[in-house]
Design a protein around this motif. Structure first.
Motif, PDB file in Angstrom:
ATOM      1  N   GLY A 170      -4.032   1.402   3.415  1.00 13.91           N
ATOM      2  CA  GLY A 170      -2.783   0.455   3.664  1.00 13.91           C
ATOM      3  C   GLY A 170      -4.259  -0.970   3.658  1.00 13.91           C
ATOM      4  O   GLY A 170      -5.406  -0.301   4.046  1.00 13.91           O
ATOM      5  N   VAL A 171      -3.806  -2.215   3.808  1.00 16.18           N
ATOM      6  CA  VAL A 171      -4.275  -3.144   3.656  1.00 16.18           C
ATOM      7  C   VAL A 171      -3.127  -4.303   4.849  1.00 16.18           C
ATOM      8  O   VAL A 171      -2.587  -4.457   4.476  1.00 16.18           O
ATOM      9  N   ALA A 172      -4.478  -4.551   5.879  1.00 18.66           N
ATOM     10  CA  ALA A 172      -2.878  -6.103   6.163  1.00 18.66           C
ATOM     11  C   ALA A 172      -4.439  -7.106   6.420  1.00 18.66           C
ATOM     12  O   ALA A 172      -5.031  -7.639   7.011  1.00 18.66           O
ATOM     13  N   GLY A 173      -3.487  -8.802   6.049  1.00 18.64           N
ATOM     14  CA  GLY A 173      -4.451  -9.455   6.162  1.00 18.64           C
ATOM     15  C   GLY A 173      -3.809 -10.796   5.457  1.00 18.64           C
ATOM     16  O   GLY A 173      -3.031 -10.404   4.073  1.00 18.64           O
ATOM     17  N   TRP A 228      -9.776  -6.414  -2.093  1.00 17.77           N
ATOM     18  CA  TRP A 228      -9.159  -6.155  -2.976  1.00 17.77           C
ATOM     19  C   TRP A 228      -9.156  -5.285  -4.113  1.00 17.77           C
ATOM     20  O   TRP A 228      -8.527  -4.921  -4.373  1.00 17.77           O
ATOM     21  N   ASN A 229     -10.648  -5.116  -4.384  1.00 12.79           N
ATOM     22  CA  ASN A 229     -11.307  -4.296  -5.150  1.00 12.79           C
ATOM     23  C   ASN A 229     -10.763  -2.694  -4.584  1.00 12.79           C
ATOM     24  O   ASN A 229     -10.575  -1.848  -5.199  1.00 12.79           O
ATOM     25  N   LYS A 230     -11.656  -2.739  -3.817  1.00 13.52           N
ATOM     26  CA  LYS A 230     -11.068  -1.462  -3.225  1.00 13.52           C
ATOM     27  C   LYS A 230      -9.836  -1.046  -3.268  1.00 13.52           C
ATOM     28  O   LYS A 230      -9.607   0.166  -3.277  1.00 13.52           O
ATOM     29  N   VAL A 231      -8.922  -2.435  -2.318  1.00 14.31           N
ATOM     30  CA  VAL A 231      -7.657  -0.679  -2.111  1.00 14.31           C
ATOM     31  C   VAL A 231      -6.632  -1.327  -3.776  1.00 14.31           C
ATOM     32  O   VAL A 231      -5.733  -0.079  -4.051  1.00 14.31           O
ATOM     33  N   LEU A 232      -7.111  -1.667  -4.849  1.00 17.83           N
ATOM     34  CA  LEU A 232      -6.586  -1.509  -5.977  1.00 17.83           C
ATOM     35  C   LEU A 232      -7.228  -0.885  -7.194  1.00 17.83           C
ATOM     36  O   LEU A 232      -6.332  -0.274  -7.547  1.00 17.83           O
ATOM     37  N   ASP A 233      -8.701  -0.091  -6.390  1.00 21.61           N
ATOM     38  CA  ASP A 233      -9.473   1.446  -7.052  1.00 21.61           C
ATOM     39  C   ASP A 233      -8.423   2.025  -6.956  1.00 21.61           C
ATOM     40  O   ASP A 233      -7.939   3.105  -7.403  1.00 21.61           O
ATOM     41  N   VAL A 234      -8.089   1.943  -5.201  1.00 22.85           N
ATOM     42  CA  VAL A 234      -7.267   3.534  -4.793  1.00 22.85           C
ATOM     43  C   VAL A 234      -5.802   3.891  -5.460  1.00 22.85           C
ATOM     44  O   VAL A 234      -5.416   4.078  -6.024  1.00 22.85           O
ATOM     45  N   ASN A 235      -5.271   2.427  -5.044  1.00 22.68           N
ATOM     46  CA  ASN A 235      -3.059   2.180  -5.680  1.00 22.68           C
ATOM     47  C   ASN A 235      -3.198   2.398  -6.263  1.00 22.68           C
ATOM     48  O   ASN A 235      -1.837   2.732  -6.840  1.00 22.68           O
ATOM     49  N   ALA A 263       5.058   4.438  -4.123  1.00 19.24           N
ATOM     50  CA  ALA A 263       4.871   2.756  -4.227  1.00 19.24           C
ATOM     51  C   ALA A 263       4.745   2.681  -2.631  1.00 19.24           C
ATOM     52  O   ALA A 263       5.233   3.658  -1.791  1.00 19.24           O
ATOM     53  N   SER A 264       5.925   2.183  -2.303  1.00 16.54           N
ATOM     54  CA  SER A 264       6.338   1.458  -0.729  1.00 16.54           C
ATOM     55  C   SER A 264       7.304   0.887  -1.019  1.00 16.54           C
ATOM     56  O   SER A 264       7.483  -0.269  -1.341  1.00 16.54           O
ATOM     57  N   ALA A 265       8.151   0.157   0.251  1.00 16.82           N
ATOM     58  CA  ALA A 265       9.080  -0.865   0.844  1.00 16.82           C
ATOM     59  C   ALA A 265       8.305  -1.936   0.592  1.00 16.82           C
ATOM     60  O   ALA A 265       8.878  -2.770  -0.148  1.00 16.82           O
ATOM     61  N   ALA A 266       7.505  -1.774   0.832  1.00 17.63           N
ATOM     62  CA  ALA A 266       6.619  -2.955   0.395  1.00 17.63           C
ATOM     63  C   ALA A 266       6.115  -3.465  -1.132  1.00 17.63           C
ATOM     64  O   ALA A 266       6.582  -5.415  -0.886  1.00 17.63           O
ATOM     65  N   ALA A 267       7.195  -3.112  -2.097  1.00 18.08           N
ATOM     66  CA  ALA A 267       7.367  -3.309  -3.262  1.00 18.08           C
ATOM     67  C   ALA A 267       8.948  -4.281  -3.044  1.00 18.08           C
ATOM     68  O   ALA A 267       8.431  -4.995  -3.985  1.00 18.08           O
ATOM     69  N   PHE A 268       9.248  -4.248  -2.290  1.00 13.48           N
ATOM     70  CA  PHE A 268      11.180  -4.982  -2.287  1.00 13.48           C
ATOM     71  C   PHE A 268      11.136  -5.950  -1.297  1.00 13.48           C
ATOM     72  O   PHE A 268      11.333  -7.079  -1.499  1.00 13.48           O
ATOM     73  N   ILE A 269       9.779  -6.091   0.277  1.00 13.50           N
ATOM     74  CA  ILE A 269       9.206  -7.489   0.577  1.00 13.50           C
ATOM     75  C   ILE A 269       8.366  -7.355   0.645  1.00 13.50           C
ATOM     76  O   ILE A 269       7.729  -7.029   0.915  1.00 13.50           O
ATOM     77  N   VAL A 294      -2.176  -8.021  -0.710  1.00 12.61           N
ATOM     78  CA  VAL A 294      -2.887  -6.920  -1.490  1.00 12.61           C
ATOM     79  C   VAL A 294      -2.020  -5.553  -1.681  1.00 12.61           C
ATOM     80  O   VAL A 294      -2.760  -5.263  -3.327  1.00 12.61           O
ATOM     81  N   TYR A 295      -1.456  -5.221  -0.456  1.00 12.30           N
ATOM     82  CA  TYR A 295      -0.931  -3.856  -0.654  1.00 12.30           C
ATOM     83  C   TYR A 295       0.591  -4.230  -1.395  1.00 12.30           C
ATOM     84  O   TYR A 295       0.387  -3.397  -1.882  1.00 12.30           O
ATOM     85  N   SER A 296       1.672  -5.300  -0.666  1.00 12.51           N
ATOM     86  CA  SER A 296       2.107  -5.760  -1.999  1.00 12.51           C
ATOM     87  C   SER A 296       1.905  -5.442  -3.090  1.00 12.51           C
ATOM     88  O   SER A 296       2.334  -5.015  -3.555  1.00 12.51           O
ATOM     89  N   MET A 297       0.586  -6.307  -3.676  1.00  9.38           N
ATOM     90  CA  MET A 297       0.630  -6.141  -5.311  1.00  9.38           C
ATOM     91  C   MET A 297       0.564  -5.291  -5.921  1.00  9.38           C
ATOM     92  O   MET A 297       0.542  -4.609  -7.260  1.00  9.38           O
ATOM     93  N   SER A 298      -0.344  -3.733  -4.543  1.00  2.98           N
ATOM     94  CA  SER A 298      -0.631  -3.179  -5.525  1.00  2.98           C
ATOM     95  C   SER A 298       0.977  -2.418  -5.697  1.00  2.98           C
ATOM     96  O   SER A 298       1.085  -1.148  -6.798  1.00  2.98           O
ATOM     97  N   LYS A 299       1.332  -2.093  -4.741  1.00  5.24           N
ATOM     98  CA  LYS A 299       3.146  -1.544  -4.597  1.00  5.24           C
ATOM     99  C   LYS A 299       4.042  -1.511  -5.625  1.00  5.24           C
ATOM    100  O   LYS A 299       4.205  -0.517  -5.764  1.00  5.24           O
ATOM    101  N   SER A 300       3.726  -2.780  -5.025  1.00  6.48           N
ATOM    102  CA  SER A 300       4.658  -3.730  -6.278  1.00  6.48           C
ATOM    103  C   SER A 300       4.519  -2.774  -7.917  1.00  6.48           C
ATOM    104  O   SER A 300       4.832  -3.168  -9.100  1.00  6.48           O
ATOM    105  N   ALA A 301       2.656  -3.009  -8.737  1.00  5.40           N
ATOM    106  CA  ALA A 301       2.361  -2.780  -9.710  1.00  5.40           C
ATOM    107  C   ALA A 301       2.681  -0.960  -9.894  1.00  5.40           C
ATOM    108  O   ALA A 301       3.056  -0.779 -10.832  1.00  5.40           O
TER     109      ALA A 301
END
Ligand SMILES: NC(=O)c1ccc[n+]([C@@H]2O[C@H](COP(=O)([O-])OP(=O)(O)OC[C@H]3O[C@@H](n4cnc5c(N)ncnc54)[C@H](O)[C@@H]3O)[C@@H](O)[C@H]2O)c1
Length: 274
Positions: free
Chosen positions: A94-97, A107-114, A141-147, A154-161
């Motif tokens: 998870g990431v927030a900010g 960004w790199n860390k989250v996109l690498d894993v997620n 994925a996550s509901a973060a891909a919907f909202i 960064v979290y929304s981007m990763s889960k939408s991807a």
């Protein structure tokens, strides 16, 4: 795929939360598990619970974002089995900010894993599934891909991807008899928030993180329920499976009242404010 008995399933992020709950449920239903996580202690905990209940599992400490480690994992798995029956790409962070507060390192860390972790799992295990002519892949994925909340770019981007990739992969692998599901949970009570990266103003104030952790605890939607949703997605070969009332609400709102989702995204998330 309706039966799990004697099926071979691999779950990443199996040492905690949703991955652990799903591993335990699949083991209870007779599957042989490959448990993968970067955290050795968590893996051991899951393996002990499975073995104590008479289940069968193997463990591998592995960083899903590393192609070298993932290739070693795939080699080990394919030496034991011609192909997986079920692949669950669940490991995530998870990431927030706000956008301008989020470092490139994060960004790199989250996109690498997620994202890369999910892609590598599919890349390394799908070809053998194709040869076998069956199998099912679940990507978390996550509901973060919907909202699209303003504190989660960064979290929304990763889960939408992950959502978009899974829908495309599903179309791609259909002719080979392989199902692909994107699972989209809402707010689930796991250690994800405690372990999340908080950037900028959110990261400077410890109270914000502890408030978010408390909110997830009070919401108390458990990982066991997500595990049942994941198995439902496999059994019924669902393309997208929201899990929890808020995830379903966002799923429908995105379709029917996109303006509301847009407005909501601009609000402060109550549990991410001081
Ligand atoms: N908890 C929620 O509210 C929620 C909501 C929507 C989606 N999700 C997604 O569900 C998945 C599971 O999350 P969770 O809530 O169970 O979190 P969790 O923190 O309890 O579990 C995540 C697991 O992934 C492992 N992991 C992290 N980085 C890894 C890496 N590089 N390689 C291998 N393993 C790694 C961690 O060690 C941990 O065991 C994640 O993809 C998450 O984004 C969670």
């Amino acid at each position: 795929m309706k039966q799990f008995n004697h099926k071979v399933a691999l779950i990443t992020g199996a040492g905690s939360g949703i991955g652990q709950a799903t591993a335990l449920e699949l083991a209870r239903r007779g599957a042989e598990l490959w448990l993968v996580d970067i955290n050795a202690a968590g893996l051991e905990d899951t393996a002990q619970q499975i073995q104590a209940a008479g289940g069968r599992c193997h463990t591998q400490v592995c960083n899903v974002g590393s192609s070298t480690e993932m290739k070693k994992l795939a080699k080990r798995v394919h030496e034991a089995h011609p192909a997986l029956d079920i692949l669950i790409n669940n490991a995530g962070i998870g990431v927030a900010g706000r956008f301008v507060d989020t470092s490139l390192k994060t960004w790199n860390k989250v996109l690498d894993v997620n994202v890369k972790g999910v892609m590598l799992g599919c890349h390394l295990f799908a070809p053998n599934m194709i040869e076998q002519g069956r199998g099912h892949i679940v990507n978390l994925a996550s509901a973060a891909a919907f909202i699209a909340a303003k504190d989660m770019p960064v979290y929304s981007m990763s889960k939408s991807a992950v959502l978009g990739f899974s829908e495309s992969l599903r179309a791609d692998l259909h002719e080979y008899g392989i199902g692909v599901s994107a699972v989209c949970p809402g707010i689930i009570n796991t250690p994800i928030v405690a372990n999340a990266v908080f950037e900028g103003k959110l990261g400077q104030n410890e109270h914000v993180k502890s408030k978010a952790v408390d909110f997830y605890k009070k919401r108390n939607y458990t990982a066991d329920k997500v595990a049942l949703g994941i198995l439902d997605a496999i059994e019924h070969n669902l393309a997208v499976r929201p899990i929890s009332p808020e995830a379903w609400a966002m799923y429908w709102a995105k379709r029917w009242v996109p303006g509301v989702v847009d407005w909501l995204g601009r609000r402060d998330i109550p549990f991410l404010t001081d």
